[in-house]
Motif scaffolding. Structure first.
Motif, PDB file in Angstrom:
ATOM      1  N   LEU A 179      56.305  60.772  -1.126  1.00 25.58           N
ATOM      2  CA  LEU A 179      55.719  62.056  -1.482  1.00 25.58           C
ATOM      3  C   LEU A 179      54.236  61.927  -1.778  1.00 25.58           C
ATOM      4  N   LYS A 180      53.843  60.834  -2.426  1.00 30.54           N
ATOM      5  CA  LYS A 180      52.447  60.562  -2.734  1.00 30.54           C
ATOM      6  C   LYS A 180      52.072  59.216  -2.134  1.00 30.54           C
ATOM      7  N   GLN A 181      51.337  59.222  -1.056  1.00 30.66           N
ATOM      8  CA  GLN A 181      50.900  57.995  -0.388  1.00 30.66           C
ATOM      9  C   GLN A 181      49.409  57.802  -0.644  1.00 30.66           C
ATOM     10  N   THR A 182      49.075  56.801  -1.437  1.00 24.92           N
ATOM     11  CA  THR A 182      47.685  56.466  -1.709  1.00 24.92           C
ATOM     12  C   THR A 182      47.286  55.276  -0.846  1.00 24.92           C
ATOM     13  N   PRO A 183      45.999  55.051  -0.644  1.00 22.63           N
ATOM     14  CA  PRO A 183      45.564  53.912   0.192  1.00 22.63           C
ATOM     15  C   PRO A 183      46.031  52.566  -0.338  1.00 22.63           C
ATOM     16  N   LYS A 184      45.974  52.359  -1.658  1.00 19.90           N
ATOM     17  CA  LYS A 184      46.401  51.070  -2.201  1.00 19.90           C
ATOM     18  C   LYS A 184      47.903  50.885  -2.083  1.00 19.90           C
ATOM     19  N   LEU A 185      48.629  51.963  -2.225  1.00 16.73           N
ATOM     20  CA  LEU A 185      50.082  51.864  -2.053  1.00 16.73           C
ATOM     21  C   LEU A 185      50.428  51.569  -0.603  1.00 16.73           C
ATOM     22  N   GLU A 186      49.731  52.166   0.343  1.00 13.02           N
ATOM     23  CA  GLU A 186      49.972  51.870   1.756  1.00 13.02           C
ATOM     24  C   GLU A 186      49.612  50.433   2.085  1.00 13.02           C
ATOM     25  N   GLU A 187      48.603  49.901   1.428  1.00 10.07           N
ATOM     26  CA  GLU A 187      48.262  48.485   1.631  1.00 10.07           C
ATOM     27  C   GLU A 187      49.373  47.583   1.124  1.00 10.07           C
ATOM     28  N   ARG A 188      49.964  47.945  -0.010  1.00 10.10           N
ATOM     29  CA  ARG A 188      51.089  47.152  -0.534  1.00 10.10           C
ATOM     30  C   ARG A 188      52.301  47.265   0.391  1.00 10.10           C
ATOM     31  N   ILE A 189      52.536  48.447   0.941  1.00  7.86           N
ATOM     32  CA  ILE A 189      53.662  48.605   1.875  1.00  7.86           C
ATOM     33  C   ILE A 189      53.460  47.738   3.107  1.00  7.86           C
ATOM     34  N   ALA A 190      52.219  47.694   3.624  1.00  6.41           N
ATOM     35  CA  ALA A 190      51.933  46.856   4.796  1.00  6.41           C
ATOM     36  C   ALA A 190      52.155  45.371   4.493  1.00  6.41           C
ATOM     37  N   ASN A 191      51.759  44.931   3.303  1.00 10.60           N
ATOM     38  CA  ASN A 191      51.979  43.525   2.937  1.00 10.60           C
ATOM     39  C   ASN A 191      53.470  43.215   2.834  1.00 10.60           C
ATOM     40  N   ASN A 192      54.231  44.111   2.257  1.00 12.16           N
ATOM     41  CA  ASN A 192      55.688  43.898   2.184  1.00 12.16           C
ATOM     42  C   ASN A 192      56.323  43.916   3.566  1.00 12.16           C
ATOM     43  N   HIS A 193      55.793  44.737   4.454  1.00  9.97           N
ATOM     44  CA  HIS A 193      56.315  44.774   5.822  1.00  9.97           C
ATOM     45  C   HIS A 193      56.078  43.451   6.537  1.00  9.97           C
ATOM     46  N   LYS A 194      54.937  42.824   6.294  1.00 10.19           N
ATOM     47  CA  LYS A 194      54.657  41.529   6.926  1.00 10.19           C
ATOM     48  C   LYS A 194      55.630  40.461   6.444  1.00 10.19           C
ATOM     49  N   GLU A 195      56.034  40.534   5.174  1.00  9.13           N
ATOM     50  CA  GLU A 195      56.948  39.529   4.626  1.00  9.13           C
ATOM     51  C   GLU A 195      58.371  39.692   5.128  1.00  9.13           C
ATOM     52  N   LEU A 196      58.694  40.817   5.720  1.00 10.74           N
ATOM     53  CA  LEU A 196      60.058  41.053   6.213  1.00 10.74           C
ATOM     54  C   LEU A 196      60.235  40.638   7.665  1.00 10.74           C
TER      55      LEU A 196
END
Length: 635
Positions: A179-196
């Protein structure tokens, strides 16, 4: 347990068939919106069949075998959501719609407490899509860290492994995940995606379901009510764990099913009676207590002993009596589904009548065929049956030749795999949105609005205390957006069944973003679009947003003035009709007729006689003279 409430008597069947054949068409057009916004199923159903036929038809097309967790929901003209009673006939439930067709929405009515134990892969994927929807609309509240992990699992399940060539830049901003996507949160999501990297889609979906089911707000479907003497909205929801109640920004009650004694309603008021051993959180409505997963200063650790001496009764006011009745049935259905041993053991329950001895209360009948324990028992029996087949086939394989051995293995695999992988799950594409782009020409001091959200994002990435804050909601008022405002669409005129399945999500997501009402086409609020505009837009776009708001306000003012004029016109018209009625009564009463009895009655009463001679007759003569003067006709 009732399966079909159609009349069993001959007279009842005769009147039903006559009414359906002469007064209304035989078939009813029904459009069912599935969990993905672009997936719509339409067909015509006979009026005499039960509403369960619609759900069976949809599940058959989607190859869903376990249908007990699903339900059909509709929306009335007040934007209130109600579950369709599947035990009723279509002719009965179609009365709730003002149009000739029905617009329904397929949703999970009962969320399984352990999603990993679902044996139907199609149903498990539908639950995955449902939780994606809950996360996007803000109903699945969770800390920022959990939200980033869940969003990364969604990307892994839908996009696969991270690829540097495909996933360039801030690719996460191109998808609607939270619901609320901030730039820093999207950066954290991308880092978690790389680890998967290396995790398959099935395992990513299963891990997503396991982590989502551990949250306190899993299966939380909020209903907006109010306290009797407070204007602050209250949000109540029932799930497999119990009842959650939020007041404003705080979670005020976390009621386990064992702590609930009675649920009742009367008129617009709904009452929850709690047991003496209730240890849930009880705080003032305005205090900043713990809100998510029991963290924060208001966690239910110490409670006033004076409150536990007698049962506590919570009273709330609903928008309407129908809303209160539906909420009463919803809570009782959730309680019976997750606590009873069988559907036949669920007893009838009656609500308190508004006027004792003169009116009758409502009756609760369990609306499903099975409860959760029956489903688990049948699944365990089927698993044991599959294992026994495997063991017997293995013994046969040892005693037969090599050719017969291969044939027995093939036979065994075909018997034991109806729910494992032979169903062919069809996955939807993720909802897309315009990716965030950098704007280096803007100065730092001009980004006042975005700086506020950056601070929010930075605070969300802070340690434990700040991570407990809900990323999905910066304010609890966004719960209004989470209540799915399912927009009714125009019915299709195609005479044959139609099945729309999404193939190109980009086009559909663009259509969702361009909805003129500021709401998503799936019924969700405009929180996603508003969050996108306030987080990553420049000053020009923000000004456009304010202009749109000003235009909306001006439209509201014009609508208010038009409504005031229409009320005045209606009032004048009513007074005119009343005046005509009074004139007609006076003419009938005072006009002389040949009936001597009537004249004697008027002349015998002094008051009536004076009214006739002093007021009525002069007025009549004056009106007749004016009429003859202008029109020249004889009366």
């Amino acid at each position: 347990m009732p399966q079909n409430n159609t009349s069993s008597s001959f007279l009842g069947r005769l009147t039903t068939s006559t009414r359906s054949s002469f007064m209304s068409p035989k078939d009813v057009r029904c459009n069912v919106h599935l969990l993905h916004d672009s997936d719509i199923i339409g067909n015509e159903f006979p009026r005499t069949q039960s509403a369960q036929t619609i759900l069976d038809y949809v599940c058959q097309l989607k190859h869903i075998q376990e249908k007990d967790f699903l339900g059909l929901r509709y929306q009335d003209h007040h934007k209130h959501r109600y579950w369709l009673d599947l035990t009723r006939s279509i002719n009965h439930v179609v009365k709730n719609f003002k149009t000739e067709s029905m617009t329904l929405h397929l949703r999970f009515r009962y969320y399984p407490s352990d999603p990993a134990r679902l044996r139907d892969p199609n149903l498990r994927y539908q639950l995955f899509v449902q939780l994606q929807r809950d996360l996007l609309h803000g109903r699945l509240y969770c800390p920022t860290s959990s939200a980033a992990e869940l969003a990364a699992l969604i990307l892994q399940a839908q996009l696969g492994d991270y690829n540097e060539e495909k996933h360039v830049g801030n690719y996460v901003s191109g998808y609607k995940l939270l619901l609320k996507q901030t730039p820093k949160l999207e950066e954290r999501i991308a880092n978690n995606h790389k680890e998967l990297k290396g995790k398959s889609s099935e395992s990513a979906e299963l891990e997503f379901l396991e982590k989502a089911s551990q949250l306190d707000t899993y299966a939380f479907d909020p209903y907006t009510i109010k306290e009797p003497h407070d204007t602050l909205p209250v949000y109540i929801g029932a799930s497999c764990k119990g009842i959650l109640i939020y007041t404003g920004q705080s979670r005020t009650h976390n009621i386990d099913w064992s702590e609930l004694v009675k649920v009742d309603y009367s008129g617009k008021e709904i009452r929850l009676t709690l047991s003496e051993n209730y240890r849930g959180q009880i705080t003032a409505a305005g205090t900043p207590t713990g809100t998510l997963n029991g963290h924060g200063p208001g966690s239910p650790s110490i409670m006033d002993k004076s409150l536990t001496k007698k049962p506590l009764t919570l009273k709330y006011t609903c928008p309407s009596g129908q809303f209160a009745k539906h909420l009463w049935i919803h809570i009782l259905s959730q309680q019976a589904f997750f606590n009873e041993t069988s559907a036949q053991d669920v007893k009838l329950k009656f609500s308190k009548p508004r006027i004792p001895l003169l009116s009758r209360g409502s009756t609760f009948r369990f609306p499903s065929k099975r409860v959760y324990r029956e489903i688990e028992e049948e699944d365990s029996k089927s698993i044991l049956f599959d294992k026994s087949i495997m063991e017997t086939s293995a013994v046969m394989n040892e005693t037969t030749t090599s050719n017969e051995n291969e044939e027995s293995i093939l036979n065994c695999s075909t018997i034991s795999a109806p729910l494992s992988s032979g169903s062919g799950v069809v996955r939807y594409d993720l909802l897309r949105q315009t990716p965030r782009v950098e704007q280096p020409w803007l100065k730092q001091n001009s980004l006042k609005v975005t700086t506020v959200h950056d601070n929010t994002a930075s605070s969300s990435s802070s340690p434990d205390n700040s991570e407990t804050q809900n990323n999905n909601l910066s304010k609890i008022t966004n719960l209004n957006l989470s209540i799915e405002r399912e927009v009714s669409t125009s019915p299709s005129t195609s005479p044959v069944p139609i099945v729309h399945t999404q193939q190109h999500s980009d086009h559909n997501s663009q259509n969702l973003e361009k909805n003129g009402n500021g709401k998503l086409a799936n019924g969700g609020g405009s929180g996603v679009d508003l969050g996108k505009k306030t987080v990553h837009t420049n000053g020009t776009t923000l000004i456009c947003t304010e202009e749109k708001q000003d235009s909306i306000l001006s439209m509201d003012e014009s609508l208010t003035s038009k409504s005031l004029i229409s009320r005045i016109a209606n009032t004048c018209f009513v007074f005119f009709l009343i005046l005509l009625l009074i004139v007609a009564i006076v003419i009938v009463l005072f006009e002389k007729s040949e009936d001597s009895a009537h004249n004697d009655f008027i002349e015998s009463h002094r008051a009536l006689s004076d009214l006739r001679h002093l007021y009525y007759e002069p007025t009549r003569h004056y009106v007749v003279e004016q009429y003859r003067k202008h029109f020249g006709a004889k009366i």
